[in-house]
Motif scaffolding. Structure first.
Motif, PDB file in Angstrom:
ATOM      1  N   PRO A  20       0.831  -1.199   0.000  1.00 18.07           N
ATOM      2  CA  PRO A  20       0.000   0.000   0.000  1.00 18.07           C
ATOM      3  C   PRO A  20       0.870   1.254   0.000  1.00 18.07           C
ATOM      4  N   TYR A  21       0.385   2.278  -0.629  1.00 22.15           N
ATOM      5  CA  TYR A  21       1.135   3.526  -0.720  1.00 22.15           C
ATOM      6  C   TYR A  21       1.463   4.061   0.676  1.00 22.15           C
ATOM      7  N   GLY A  22       2.734   4.373   0.897  1.00 19.46           N
ATOM      8  CA  GLY A  22       3.167   4.961   2.148  1.00 19.46           C
ATOM      9  C   GLY A  22       3.568   3.976   3.219  1.00 19.46           C
ATOM     10  N   VAL A  23       3.490   2.667   2.918  1.00 21.72           N
ATOM     11  CA  VAL A  23       3.801   1.645   3.929  1.00 21.72           C
ATOM     12  C   VAL A  23       4.730   0.597   3.321  1.00 21.72           C
ATOM     13  N   THR A  24       5.907   0.424   3.848  1.00 18.89           N
ATOM     14  CA  THR A  24       6.937  -0.508   3.349  1.00 18.89           C
ATOM     15  C   THR A  24       7.117  -0.385   1.835  1.00 18.89           C
ATOM     16  N   ASP A  25       7.116   0.852   1.333  1.00 14.83           N
ATOM     17  CA  ASP A  25       7.160   1.054  -0.127  1.00 14.83           C
ATOM     18  C   ASP A  25       8.206   2.072  -0.560  1.00 14.83           C
ATOM     19  N   LYS A  26       9.229   2.300   0.277  1.00 17.95           N
ATOM     20  CA  LYS A  26      10.231   3.314  -0.053  1.00 17.95           C
ATOM     21  C   LYS A  26      11.270   2.777  -1.039  1.00 17.95           C
ATOM     22  N   VAL A  27      11.465   3.511  -2.128  1.00 15.10           N
ATOM     23  CA  VAL A  27      12.515   3.217  -3.102  1.00 15.10           C
ATOM     24  C   VAL A  27      13.671   4.178  -2.844  1.00 15.10           C
ATOM     25  N   LEU A  28      14.863   3.629  -2.753  1.00 20.28           N
ATOM     26  CA  LEU A  28      16.063   4.420  -2.463  1.00 20.28           C
ATOM     27  C   LEU A  28      15.953   5.153  -1.133  1.00 20.28           C
ATOM     28  N   GLY A  29      15.059   4.671  -0.274  1.00 19.49           N
ATOM     29  CA  GLY A  29      14.883   5.301   1.021  1.00 19.49           C
ATOM     30  C   GLY A  29      14.194   6.647   0.974  1.00 19.49           C
ATOM     31  N   CYS A  83       2.626  -8.628   0.863  1.00 12.91           N
ATOM     32  CA  CYS A  83       3.013  -7.988  -0.394  1.00 12.91           C
ATOM     33  C   CYS A  83       4.517  -8.123  -0.596  1.00 12.91           C
ATOM     34  N   GLY A  84       5.038  -7.494  -1.634  1.00 10.17           N
ATOM     35  CA  GLY A  84       6.464  -7.507  -1.926  1.00 10.17           C
ATOM     36  C   GLY A  84       6.806  -6.328  -2.815  1.00 10.17           C
ATOM     37  N   HIS A  85       7.438  -6.612  -3.968  1.00  6.27           N
ATOM     38  CA  HIS A  85       7.671  -5.639  -5.045  1.00  6.27           C
ATOM     39  C   HIS A  85       8.808  -4.665  -4.741  1.00  6.27           C
ATOM     40  N   ILE A  86       8.794  -4.030  -3.571  1.00  7.02           N
ATOM     41  CA  ILE A  86       9.849  -3.086  -3.205  1.00  7.02           C
ATOM     42  C   ILE A  86      10.877  -3.846  -2.351  1.00  7.02           C
ATOM     43  N   HIS A  87      11.876  -4.401  -3.024  1.00  4.75           N
ATOM     44  CA  HIS A  87      12.813  -5.315  -2.367  1.00  4.75           C
ATOM     45  C   HIS A  87      13.530  -4.671  -1.192  1.00  4.75           C
ATOM     46  N   GLU A  88      13.946  -3.418  -1.373  1.00  4.31           N
ATOM     47  CA  GLU A  88      14.790  -2.777  -0.359  1.00  4.31           C
ATOM     48  C   GLU A  88      14.033  -2.323   0.879  1.00  4.31           C
ATOM     49  N   ASN A  89      12.695  -2.461   0.860  1.00  3.38           N
ATOM     50  CA  ASN A  89      11.913  -2.030   2.014  1.00  3.38           C
ATOM     51  C   ASN A  89      11.150  -3.196   2.646  1.00  3.38           C
ATOM     52  N   ALA A  90      11.703  -4.409   2.505  1.00  2.27           N
ATOM     53  CA  ALA A  90      11.087  -5.569   3.153  1.00  2.27           C
ATOM     54  C   ALA A  90      11.016  -5.333   4.653  1.00  2.27           C
ATOM     55  N   GLY A  91       9.885  -5.715   5.236  1.00  2.82           N
ATOM     56  CA  GLY A  91       9.693  -5.509   6.666  1.00  2.82           C
ATOM     57  C   GLY A  91       8.217  -5.398   6.982  1.00  2.82           C
ATOM     58  N   THR A  92       7.900  -4.934   8.176  1.00  3.41           N
ATOM     59  CA  THR A  92       6.509  -4.842   8.605  1.00  3.41           C
ATOM     60  C   THR A  92       6.191  -3.430   9.081  1.00  3.41           C
ATOM     61  N   ALA A  93       4.906  -3.076   8.992  1.00  2.00           N
ATOM     62  CA  ALA A  93       4.408  -1.802   9.506  1.00  2.00           C
ATOM     63  C   ALA A  93       2.897  -1.916   9.599  1.00  2.00           C
TER      64      ALA A  93
END
Length: 216
Positions: free
Chosen positions: A138-147, A170-180
């Motif tokens: 979802p937009y704004g949650v675990t979705d940061k590209v390049l931080g 979900c997935g897709h944004i590899h560098e922001n794997a995690g939970t929120a």
């Protein structure tokens, strides 16, 4: 119920080996693969499906942006594997609802090419407390590209706010794997990478879901 959630396998033999080892060690009740199972243009899809089928537990999959149509066709033919796209599945008292696909454009992920129709149909399936499986976060949650840049789906964010699933996998944004948390929903970005081997999610009726991110 113990859920093992992964995304962005991309046909990588190392990721497949990590999945096998985790299943043997943790003995989850179900494996969720939230898109990008194969590499670009569907390469490696057959090997991925064979590995998932050999695990000896129910497997729910959805299509990601690197998966060709063959993923859904293979899932239909593969024992133990079920394509969850725009479907509802019940397991161990939990309800799973999925939607596959995303358009790989920078910083504004869509759910699918025909997003409005997909969102409408998905909205009709979602119920409070279910497990939502999508490829983009979802937009704004675990979705940061390049931080720096949010690259998630605003449609997924709206659906979560409206329907309040217990968990969004979900997935897709590899560098922001995690939970929120997104409101009352636990968002688990389980993208596999050099630093992540997916996530274990404990789901029990009447209790808040718990998640453990796994190192490779």
């Amino acid at each position: 119920m113990l859920i093992y959630a992964v995304a962005d396998i991309h046909g990588n033999p190392g990721h497949l080996e990590a999945i096998k080892k985790t299943v043997q060690r943790e003995k989850p009740h179900v494996l969720i693969a939230a898109g990008d199972l194969s590499s670009h243009m569907g390469k490696g899809a057959q090997d991925v499906m064979q590995t998932l089928s050999s695990l000896g537990l129910p497997v729910f999959v959805i299509k990601g942006n690197t998966d060709g149509k063959s993923i859904q066709e293979l899932a239909a033919k593969t024992p133990g594997v079920e394509d969850l796209h725009l479907k509802t599945a019940m397991l161990e008292g939990a309800t799973f609802v999925g939607a596959g696909g995303t358009v790989p454009i920078p910083f504004r992920s869509k759910l699918a090419l025909f997003e409005k129709d997909v969102v409408r149909r998905l909205d009709n399936l979602l119920t409070p407390g279910c497990v939502l499986v999508v490829h983009p976060p979802p937009y704004g949650v675990t979705d940061k590209v390049l931080g720096k840049f949010n690259a998630g789906s605003k449609s997924v964010a709206s659906l979560i706010k409206k329907r309040e699933p217990a968990v969004c996998i979900c997935g897709h944004i590899h560098e922001n794997a995690g939970t929120a948390m997104a409101g009352k929903t636990l968002v688990v970005n389980c993208a596999m990478s050099r630093s992540s081997a997916g996530a274990l999610i404990q789901l029990a009726k009447g209790q808040a879901p718990e998640c453990q991110m796994l190192a490779p």
